[in-house]
Design a protein around this motif. Sequence first.
Motif, PDB file in Angstrom:
ATOM      1  N   PHE A  51      72.358   9.971  -7.521  1.00 39.26           N
ATOM      2  CA  PHE A  51      72.624   9.502  -8.883  1.00 39.26           C
ATOM      3  C   PHE A  51      71.360   9.520  -9.734  1.00 39.26           C
ATOM      4  O   PHE A  51      71.416   9.818 -10.935  1.00 39.26           O
ATOM      5  CB  PHE A  51      73.255   8.109  -8.848  1.00 39.26           C
ATOM      6  CG  PHE A  51      74.698   8.137  -8.427  1.00 39.26           C
ATOM      7  CD1 PHE A  51      75.678   8.648  -9.270  1.00 39.26           C
ATOM      8  CD2 PHE A  51      75.076   7.692  -7.167  1.00 39.26           C
ATOM      9  CE1 PHE A  51      77.006   8.696  -8.883  1.00 39.26           C
ATOM     10  CE2 PHE A  51      76.409   7.740  -6.767  1.00 39.26           C
ATOM     11  CZ  PHE A  51      77.383   8.240  -7.631  1.00 39.26           C
ATOM     12  N   TYR A  52      70.215   9.240  -9.120  1.00 40.07           N
ATOM     13  CA  TYR A  52      68.969   9.296  -9.885  1.00 40.07           C
ATOM     14  C   TYR A  52      68.692  10.732 -10.338  1.00 40.07           C
ATOM     15  O   TYR A  52      68.395  10.982 -11.519  1.00 40.07           O
ATOM     16  CB  TYR A  52      67.810   8.773  -9.038  1.00 40.07           C
ATOM     17  CG  TYR A  52      66.520   8.634  -9.811  1.00 40.07           C
ATOM     18  CD1 TYR A  52      66.158   7.411 -10.363  1.00 40.07           C
ATOM     19  CD2 TYR A  52      65.657   9.713  -9.995  1.00 40.07           C
ATOM     20  CE1 TYR A  52      64.976   7.268 -11.077  1.00 40.07           C
ATOM     21  CE2 TYR A  52      64.479   9.591 -10.707  1.00 40.07           C
ATOM     22  CZ  TYR A  52      64.145   8.361 -11.251  1.00 40.07           C
ATOM     23  OH  TYR A  52      62.978   8.238 -11.968  1.00 40.07           O
ATOM     24  N   LEU A  53      68.794  11.671  -9.403  1.00 45.34           N
ATOM     25  CA  LEU A  53      68.515  13.073  -9.728  1.00 45.34           C
ATOM     26  C   LEU A  53      69.540  13.645 -10.696  1.00 45.34           C
ATOM     27  O   LEU A  53      69.207  14.481 -11.546  1.00 45.34           O
ATOM     28  CB  LEU A  53      68.495  13.911  -8.444  1.00 45.34           C
ATOM     29  CG  LEU A  53      67.410  13.577  -7.413  1.00 45.34           C
ATOM     30  CD1 LEU A  53      67.627  14.369  -6.131  1.00 45.34           C
ATOM     31  CD2 LEU A  53      66.021  13.847  -7.980  1.00 45.34           C
ATOM     32  N   LEU A  54      70.764  13.188 -10.579  1.00 40.94           N
ATOM     33  CA  LEU A  54      71.832  13.708 -11.439  1.00 40.94           C
ATOM     34  C   LEU A  54      71.593  13.359 -12.901  1.00 40.94           C
ATOM     35  O   LEU A  54      71.819  14.192 -13.795  1.00 40.94           O
ATOM     36  CB  LEU A  54      73.183  13.155 -10.976  1.00 40.94           C
ATOM     37  CG  LEU A  54      74.432  13.721 -11.667  1.00 40.94           C
ATOM     38  CD1 LEU A  54      74.569  15.222 -11.408  1.00 40.94           C
ATOM     39  CD2 LEU A  54      75.673  12.979 -11.186  1.00 40.94           C
ATOM     40  N   PHE A  55      71.128  12.153 -13.157  1.00 39.35           N
ATOM     41  CA  PHE A  55      71.021  11.693 -14.544  1.00 39.35           C
ATOM     42  C   PHE A  55      69.595  11.749 -15.100  1.00 39.35           C
ATOM     43  O   PHE A  55      69.395  11.465 -16.279  1.00 39.35           O
ATOM     44  CB  PHE A  55      71.569  10.264 -14.658  1.00 39.35           C
ATOM     45  CG  PHE A  55      73.051  10.186 -14.399  1.00 39.35           C
ATOM     46  CD1 PHE A  55      73.956  10.741 -15.295  1.00 39.35           C
ATOM     47  CD2 PHE A  55      73.546   9.606 -13.247  1.00 39.35           C
ATOM     48  CE1 PHE A  55      75.322  10.690 -15.055  1.00 39.35           C
ATOM     49  CE2 PHE A  55      74.908   9.549 -12.992  1.00 39.35           C
ATOM     50  CZ  PHE A  55      75.801  10.093 -13.902  1.00 39.35           C
ATOM     51  N   LYS A  56      68.621  12.126 -14.265  1.00 39.17           N
ATOM     52  CA  LYS A  56      67.240  12.245 -14.732  1.00 39.17           C
ATOM     53  C   LYS A  56      66.965  13.699 -15.104  1.00 39.17           C
ATOM     54  O   LYS A  56      67.282  14.620 -14.357  1.00 39.17           O
ATOM     55  CB  LYS A  56      66.273  11.809 -13.618  1.00 39.17           C
ATOM     56  CG  LYS A  56      64.846  11.582 -14.087  1.00 39.17           C
ATOM     57  CD  LYS A  56      64.719  10.280 -14.839  1.00 39.17           C
ATOM     58  CE  LYS A  56      63.260   9.970 -15.145  1.00 39.17           C
ATOM     59  NZ  LYS A  56      63.115   8.720 -15.919  1.00 39.17           N
ATOM     60  N   LYS A  57      66.391  13.916 -16.262  1.00 38.50           N
ATOM     61  CA  LYS A  57      66.105  15.274 -16.712  1.00 38.50           C
ATOM     62  C   LYS A  57      65.093  15.942 -15.785  1.00 38.50           C
ATOM     63  O   LYS A  57      64.055  15.368 -15.445  1.00 38.50           O
ATOM     64  CB  LYS A  57      65.547  15.261 -18.130  1.00 38.50           C
ATOM     65  CG  LYS A  57      65.306  16.662 -18.706  1.00 38.50           C
ATOM     66  CD  LYS A  57      64.681  16.603 -20.071  1.00 38.50           C
ATOM     67  CE  LYS A  57      64.481  18.023 -20.611  1.00 38.50           C
ATOM     68  NZ  LYS A  57      63.684  18.893 -19.730  1.00 38.50           N
ATOM     69  N   SER A  58      65.401  17.136 -15.368  1.00 40.87           N
ATOM     70  CA  SER A  58      64.480  17.910 -14.533  1.00 40.87           C
ATOM     71  C   SER A  58      64.823  19.376 -14.631  1.00 40.87           C
ATOM     72  O   SER A  58      65.960  19.756 -14.942  1.00 40.87           O
ATOM     73  CB  SER A  58      64.542  17.444 -13.074  1.00 40.87           C
ATOM     74  OG  SER A  58      65.830  17.650 -12.542  1.00 40.87           O
ATOM     75  N   ASP A  59      63.819  20.215 -14.339  1.00 43.26           N
ATOM     76  CA  ASP A  59      64.018  21.671 -14.335  1.00 43.26           C
ATOM     77  C   ASP A  59      64.061  22.233 -12.921  1.00 43.26           C
ATOM     78  O   ASP A  59      64.439  23.388 -12.728  1.00 43.26           O
ATOM     79  CB  ASP A  59      62.873  22.343 -15.104  1.00 43.26           C
ATOM     80  CG  ASP A  59      62.788  21.871 -16.538  1.00 43.26           C
ATOM     81  OD1 ASP A  59      63.750  22.100 -17.298  1.00 43.26           O
ATOM     82  OD2 ASP A  59      61.768  21.247 -16.894  1.00 43.26           O
ATOM     83  N   GLY A  60      63.654  21.423 -11.944  1.00 44.38           N
ATOM     84  CA  GLY A  60      63.656  21.862 -10.555  1.00 44.38           C
ATOM     85  C   GLY A  60      63.464  20.684  -9.624  1.00 44.38           C
ATOM     86  O   GLY A  60      63.018  19.607 -10.045  1.00 44.38           O
ATOM     87  N   LEU A  61      63.809  20.893  -8.356  1.00 42.33           N
ATOM     88  CA  LEU A  61      63.737  19.827  -7.358  1.00 42.33           C
ATOM     89  C   LEU A  61      62.968  20.297  -6.132  1.00 42.33           C
ATOM     90  O   LEU A  61      63.029  21.479  -5.764  1.00 42.33           O
ATOM     91  CB  LEU A  61      65.147  19.398  -6.926  1.00 42.33           C
ATOM     92  CG  LEU A  61      66.121  18.943  -8.022  1.00 42.33           C
ATOM     93  CD1 LEU A  61      67.502  18.706  -7.436  1.00 42.33           C
ATOM     94  CD2 LEU A  61      65.592  17.679  -8.708  1.00 42.33           C
ATOM     95  N   LEU A  62      62.264  19.364  -5.504  1.00 48.60           N
ATOM     96  CA  LEU A  62      61.600  19.615  -4.227  1.00 48.60           C
ATOM     97  C   LEU A  62      62.043  18.543  -3.249  1.00 48.60           C
ATOM     98  O   LEU A  62      61.774  17.355  -3.453  1.00 48.60           O
ATOM     99  CB  LEU A  62      60.076  19.583  -4.396  1.00 48.60           C
ATOM    100  CG  LEU A  62      59.237  19.567  -3.111  1.00 48.60           C
ATOM    101  CD1 LEU A  62      59.550  20.766  -2.218  1.00 48.60           C
ATOM    102  CD2 LEU A  62      57.746  19.531  -3.443  1.00 48.60           C
ATOM    103  N   ALA A  63      62.757  18.952  -2.194  1.00 47.36           N
ATOM    104  CA  ALA A  63      63.221  18.032  -1.149  1.00 47.36           C
ATOM    105  C   ALA A  63      62.316  18.157   0.060  1.00 47.36           C
ATOM    106  O   ALA A  63      62.104  19.256   0.583  1.00 47.36           O
ATOM    107  CB  ALA A  63      64.655  18.362  -0.761  1.00 47.36           C
ATOM    108  N   ASN A  64      61.770  17.020   0.516  1.00 50.69           N
ATOM    109  CA  ASN A  64      60.919  16.994   1.702  1.00 50.69           C
ATOM    110  C   ASN A  64      61.724  16.532   2.906  1.00 50.69           C
ATOM    111  O   ASN A  64      62.207  15.395   2.935  1.00 50.69           O
ATOM    112  CB  ASN A  64      59.735  16.060   1.469  1.00 50.69           C
ATOM    113  CG  ASN A  64      58.737  16.636   0.494  1.00 50.69           C
ATOM    114  OD1 ASN A  64      57.936  17.490   0.851  1.00 50.69           O
ATOM    115  ND2 ASN A  64      58.796  16.190  -0.754  1.00 50.69           N
ATOM    116  N   ASP A  65      61.897  17.419   3.860  1.00 47.62           N
ATOM    117  CA  ASP A  65      62.602  17.162   5.118  1.00 47.62           C
ATOM    118  C   ASP A  65      64.113  17.008   4.933  1.00 47.62           C
ATOM    119  O   ASP A  65      64.626  16.784   3.837  1.00 47.62           O
ATOM    120  CB  ASP A  65      62.001  15.981   5.866  1.00 47.62           C
ATOM    121  CG  ASP A  65      60.760  16.406   6.655  1.00 47.62           C
ATOM    122  OD1 ASP A  65      60.744  17.540   7.157  1.00 47.62           O
ATOM    123  OD2 ASP A  65      59.818  15.607   6.759  1.00 47.62           O
TER     124      ASP A  65
END
Length: 365
Positions: free
Chosen positions: A77-91
């Motif tokens: 939910f945080y990532l869904l509603f927070k503006k971003s152009d890309g994501l980095l998932a660790n593990d």
Amino acid sequence: MGVKKIIVSVSSDLTTDQRVAKVCSSLHNANYEVMLLGRKLASSPPLSKRNYPCNRFDLWFNKGVLFYANLNIQLFFYLLFKKSDGLLANDLDTLPANYLVSKIKNIPLVYDSHEYFTEVPELQNRPFVKGVWERIEKAILPKLQFAITVSEKIAEIYFQKYGCEFKLVRNFPIYREHSDTIENKEIILYQGALNAGRGLEELIESMQFIDTAELWLAGAGDLVDELKKLVAELNLESKVKLLGRLTPDELKRITQKAKIGVSLEKKLGLNYTYALPNKIFDYIHAGVPVLYSSLEEVVTTLRGYNVGEELKSHEPQKLAQQLNEMLNSPNYAQWEINCNLAAKELNWQKEEPHLLAIFKAAFSN
């Protein structure tokens, strides 16, 4: 095109995760806007000041399936509603939420696998839990376009299993010139997690046969209480110190005081077999010769550098004999020189271009 905003997710409390800190700083210095997400524990110290914002979630659960579910729901939910152009998932434990949001928002996702997650020792006797993580891995990894990992062998395994190409970004320290000489004390140092399969019990037992040095254990983990009990049973309180979890700066100062650094991982599961432990390179960068296990990636990476010795045996008396010989070795001064030479080659500055290249590719699609 403007500045690209990347949200970075990790399941730790951010305090001691040096790889994540290096990655975030490298992205920030390359003019990406970075935000780092983690979790907060009751025991978590305040974060040191960084050049990018951090946010730590208060979770209802701190271990087991409820922890991972809680983490991924909050992340989603945080990532869904927070503006971003890309994501980095660790593990793997942050990947489900990141993957779903990347698909919903149609933005690039980079996956950083710090280890062979489904082969960690903690999962080897838990087939159901291991099977759940393997199903998650099998469902997502074949669909990833951009992925990095810490050892060449882990990259090969993921490609063979899922056809997913992982780029190699090894977790080496940032190289810094040593401005002053620190006298080595008679200290044998272990730094890192105090968990199963690290040879810690045998290391403590070996101190019964070492009279000229102390053993310092810097870190926290599942075995803390057992190790304290073992120290007491063997009456080694004057020779073995458990320092607890230290900040990166504290750990660096402690490491520079050591005479020998040890990395005694056993081949318990493929994660350890193909590991390239960070601690080895922290020792090398501090100019501290290393006693290291004969793990495939370690032996391959250190070949030709002569920065210490390969472990001959975990048996306490034989381990003590090898440590005693290293403490008094005529090769010691040369090992120190070789550590400094190796640090100029095995460092984050040499790995950083591989990291930045994958983000450039992710945003050029």
